[in-house]
Design an enzyme around this catalytic site. Structure first.
Site, mmCIF file in Angstrom:
data_model
loop_
_atom_site.group_PDB
_atom_site.id
_atom_site.type_symbol
_atom_site.label_atom_id
_atom_site.label_comp_id
_atom_site.label_asym_id
_atom_site.label_seq_id
_atom_site.Cartn_x
_atom_site.Cartn_y
_atom_site.Cartn_z
ATOM 1 N N GLY A 67 0.756 -1.364 0.088
ATOM 2 C CA GLY A 67 -0.007 -0.021 0.133
ATOM 3 C C GLY A 67 0.845 1.380 -0.181
ATOM 4 O O GLY A 67 1.933 1.203 0.559
ATOM 5 N N GLY B 279 -2.057 -10.107 -5.569
ATOM 6 C CA GLY B 279 -1.271 -10.962 -6.426
ATOM 7 C C GLY B 279 -0.552 -12.018 -5.986
ATOM 8 O O GLY B 279 -0.231 -12.134 -4.766
ATOM 9 N N SER C 159 5.175 -7.188 1.737
ATOM 10 C CA SER C 159 6.123 -6.952 1.000
ATOM 11 C C SER C 159 7.671 -7.591 1.285
ATOM 12 O O SER C 159 8.199 -7.987 0.405
ATOM 13 C CB SER C 159 6.405 -5.632 0.529
ATOM 14 O OG SER C 159 5.118 -5.152 0.091
ATOM 15 N N ASP D 53 0.505 1.762 9.221
ATOM 16 C CA ASP D 53 0.304 1.118 10.164
ATOM 17 C C ASP D 53 1.307 0.920 11.350
ATOM 18 O O ASP D 53 1.086 0.686 12.297
ATOM 19 C CB ASP D 53 0.009 -0.483 9.724
ATOM 20 C CG ASP D 53 -1.124 -0.604 8.934
ATOM 21 O OD1 ASP D 53 -2.169 0.409 8.892
ATOM 22 O OD2 ASP D 53 -1.286 -1.395 8.065
ATOM 23 N N ARG E 68 -23.482 15.414 19.600
ATOM 24 C CA ARG E 68 -23.300 14.079 18.966
ATOM 25 C C ARG E 68 -22.024 13.281 19.510
ATOM 26 O O ARG E 68 -20.924 13.685 20.027
ATOM 27 C CB ARG E 68 -23.251 14.173 17.653
ATOM 28 C CG ARG E 68 -24.343 14.399 17.055
ATOM 29 C CD ARG E 68 -24.371 14.677 15.474
ATOM 30 N NE ARG E 68 -25.675 14.774 14.796
ATOM 31 C CZ ARG E 68 -25.819 15.547 13.832
ATOM 32 N NH1 ARG E 68 -24.898 15.972 13.002
ATOM 33 N NH2 ARG E 68 -27.088 15.607 13.357
ATOM 34 N N GLU F 23 -9.857 -0.270 11.969
ATOM 35 C CA GLU F 23 -10.838 -1.076 11.460
ATOM 36 C C GLU F 23 -10.963 -2.589 11.611
ATOM 37 O O GLU F 23 -12.003 -3.247 11.632
ATOM 38 C CB GLU F 23 -10.451 -1.177 9.747
ATOM 39 C CG GLU F 23 -9.050 -1.493 9.538
ATOM 40 C CD GLU F 23 -8.777 -1.249 8.138
ATOM 41 O OE1 GLU F 23 -9.573 -1.327 7.175
ATOM 42 O OE2 GLU F 23 -7.411 -1.024 7.971
ATOM 43 N N ARG G 58 -22.920 9.730 14.839
ATOM 44 C CA ARG G 58 -22.824 9.702 13.298
ATOM 45 C C ARG G 58 -21.354 8.864 13.216
ATOM 46 O O ARG G 58 -20.835 8.695 14.318
ATOM 47 C CB ARG G 58 -22.624 10.907 12.873
ATOM 48 C CG ARG G 58 -23.723 11.769 12.880
ATOM 49 C CD ARG G 58 -24.647 11.482 11.771
ATOM 50 N NE ARG G 58 -25.960 12.134 11.562
ATOM 51 C CZ ARG G 58 -26.897 12.220 12.313
ATOM 52 N NH1 ARG G 58 -26.995 11.453 13.287
ATOM 53 N NH2 ARG G 58 -27.832 13.167 12.106
ATOM 54 N N GLN H 30 -6.140 8.621 4.576
ATOM 55 C CA GLN H 30 -4.977 8.652 5.387
ATOM 56 C C GLN H 30 -3.739 7.845 4.755
ATOM 57 O O GLN H 30 -2.716 8.114 5.112
ATOM 58 C CB GLN H 30 -5.495 7.316 6.407
ATOM 59 C CG GLN H 30 -6.694 7.713 7.468
ATOM 60 C CD GLN H 30 -6.961 6.442 7.908
ATOM 61 O OE1 GLN H 30 -6.563 6.082 9.048
ATOM 62 N NE2 GLN H 30 -7.930 5.850 7.341
ATOM 63 N N ARG H 31 -4.106 7.523 3.468
ATOM 64 C CA ARG H 31 -2.753 7.049 2.812
ATOM 65 C C ARG H 31 -2.361 8.211 1.762
ATOM 66 O O ARG H 31 -1.229 8.161 1.058
ATOM 67 C CB ARG H 31 -3.166 5.535 2.005
ATOM 68 C CG ARG H 31 -3.175 4.760 2.878
ATOM 69 C CD ARG H 31 -2.252 3.671 2.539
ATOM 70 N NE ARG H 31 -2.431 3.169 1.217
ATOM 71 C CZ ARG H 31 -3.081 1.909 0.835
ATOM 72 N NH1 ARG H 31 -3.783 1.033 1.862
ATOM 73 N NH2 ARG H 31 -3.211 1.783 -0.440
HETATM 74 O O1 F6P Z 1 -1.148 -0.341 4.199
HETATM 75 C C1 F6P Z 1 -1.709 -1.012 5.244
HETATM 76 C C2 F6P Z 1 -3.195 -0.584 5.166
HETATM 77 O O2 F6P Z 1 -3.085 0.710 5.125
HETATM 78 C C3 F6P Z 1 -4.119 -1.373 6.243
HETATM 79 O O3 F6P Z 1 -4.321 -0.411 7.284
HETATM 80 C C4 F6P Z 1 -5.415 -1.236 5.399
HETATM 81 O O4 F6P Z 1 -6.322 -2.176 5.951
HETATM 82 C C5 F6P Z 1 -4.936 -1.545 3.987
HETATM 83 O O5 F6P Z 1 -3.825 -0.899 3.905
HETATM 84 C C6 F6P Z 1 -5.867 -1.107 2.755
HETATM 85 O O6 F6P Z 1 -5.375 -1.512 1.543
HETATM 86 P P1 F6P Z 1 -6.158 -1.429 0.157
HETATM 87 O O7 F6P Z 1 -5.282 -0.607 -0.677
HETATM 88 O O8 F6P Z 1 -5.910 -2.788 -0.486
HETATM 89 O O9 F6P Z 1 -7.458 -0.972 0.293
#
Ligand code: F6P
Length: 375
Positions: A14, A83, A112, A135, A170, A231, A273, A281-282
């Site tokens: 990721g 993959g 990886s 993470d 809320r 999650e 809510r 977050q990425r």
């Molecule tokens: O890189 C790890 C992560 O950020 C996890 O916390 C999350 O569950 C996952 O990637 C989500 O990945 P994808 O890009 O497959 O949705």
């Protein structure tokens, strides 16, 4: 005397902010200090399989001195996190050999790194890894590329959500990433002023969450609440109140699941809510911390290759970059939140609901055995 090398670099798993800053550091140091040629491998092992390599030069990355790679999110090389790579080991090694690379730097998370280390071993590659993941669950390193920015992103969201939650009295449930490790929820939750932080390592009880929210209201005059949930959070056995409560991961998102549970438990008296932060977050511009870390890791990885110290991962320990044998890292990853983590103690001392900490060690083994993605 300089020895010409052909160095490959790839990003796997990721994406996260800071990958491009690490690529920039590798290209700069390898070119300026060692006069090596650097090649970017697109889409990680897929690029090797397809024998693809893009020349990366200082000039190409410079763009009139503006250094775009330092502050660009994502990865210019592309990445894969799915993959069946291990089914193609021989073709990938053949691709690597065809590219005539002398060494490879792989930027990845624990999933990886496990795969790349197997390829390294079978292909006899000169390989060094740079850890990254939002993470923060790679063992033997206190920091990884991408985590700092993700924490800041979640804190920014919590700041915004706090005002709207407070305005409407809320409960705001904020779902963050973290399937097996709760570092992101824990650190961002504390820094963002959460009232409850639910992470995979510490089972929570819905009754505990509800009574904490009630106590805030009754004893502290707080009319709103912020619940940060990873999650992969897990409910403690026998603590459900919703009739359809499942111990395993619910099919709906964790945030929605907890919303339903709290609603039921509070007899619909709370206005709730949910916000799922997801892939926000990425993304984003890497923080100063991530740029620094990526730069230091990139430099150190190139130096390790120059010294022939390979099969290592660069790691941050006690304020400096060190090299750790990759096999040690893989054996100990993912690195989960430990019961004696000082941040868990910190959140408890701040009056944040954390779940049942006695369950942590019992759960750790079962979390490790979960099928992990490819981070
Ligand atoms: O890189 C790890 C992560 O950020 C996890 O916390 C999350 O569950 C996952 O990637 C989500 O990945 P994808 O890009 O497959 O949705």
């Amino acid at each position: 005397m300089k020895t010409q090398k052909r160095l490959g670099i790839l990003t796997s798993g990721g994406d996260c902010p800071g990958l491009n800053a690490a690529i920039r550091a590798v290209v700069s140091h390898a070119t300026i200090t060692y006069d090596w040629e650097v090649f970017g491998i697109p889409y990680a092992t897929t690029g090797l399989l397809e024998k693809k390599a893009i020349p990366l030069t200082l000039h190409g990355m410079d763009l009139r001195g503006m250094n775009p790679l330092l502050n660009m999110g994502g990865t210019i090389l592309g990445s894969i996190n799915k993959g069946d790579t291990l089914a193609h080991i021989d073709e990938i090694i053949a691709g690597y050999n065809a590219l005539e690379l002398d060494a490879l730097i792989g930027i990845g998370g624990d999933g990886s790194l496990t795969i790349l280390d197997e390829l390294r071993d079978k292909g006899n590659w000169q390989f060094v890894a740079i850890p990254k993941t939002i993470d923060n669950d790679v063992a033997f390193t206190e920091k990884v590329v991408g985590f700092d920015t993700a924490v800041n992103t979640v804190v920014d969201a919590l700041n915004r959500l706090t005002f709207t939650a407070a305005s409407h009295d809320r409960v705001m449930i904020v779902e963050v990433m973290g399937r097996s490790a709760g570092h992101l929820a824990l650190e961002a939750g504390i820094a963002g002023g959460a009232d409850c932080i639910l992470i995979p390592e510490i089972p929570y009880s819905i009754k505990g969450v509800c009574s904490h929210l009630r106590e805030l209201r009754d004893n502290w005059g707080r009319r709103f609440g912020i619940v940060v949930v990873a999650e992969g959070a897990r409910i403690a056995k026998d603590s459900c109140c919703y009739p359809k409560c499942e111990i395993a991961k619910p099919s709906c998102g964790m945030g929605q699941y907890i919303l339903d549970e709290i609603r039921h438990c509070s007899h619909n008296q709370l206005d709730i809510r949910v916000s799922v932060l997801g892939h926000i977050q990425r993304g984003g511009i890497p923080s100063a911390g991530d740029r620094l870390l990526a730069s230091a890791f990139g430099k150190a990885a190139v130096d390790l290759i120059a010294k022939g110290k390979t099969a290592k991962m660069v790691a941050w320990q006690n304020g400096e970059v060190v090299a750790v044998p990759l096999e040690k890292v893989i054996a100990k990853s993912p690195s989960l939140v430990k019961p004696d983590n000082f941040l868990v103690e910190t959140e408890q001392s701040l009056g944040i609901y954390v779940g049942n900490t006695e369950h942590i060690s019992k759960l750790e083994d079962s979390i490790r055995s979960l099928p992990l993605g490819y981070s």
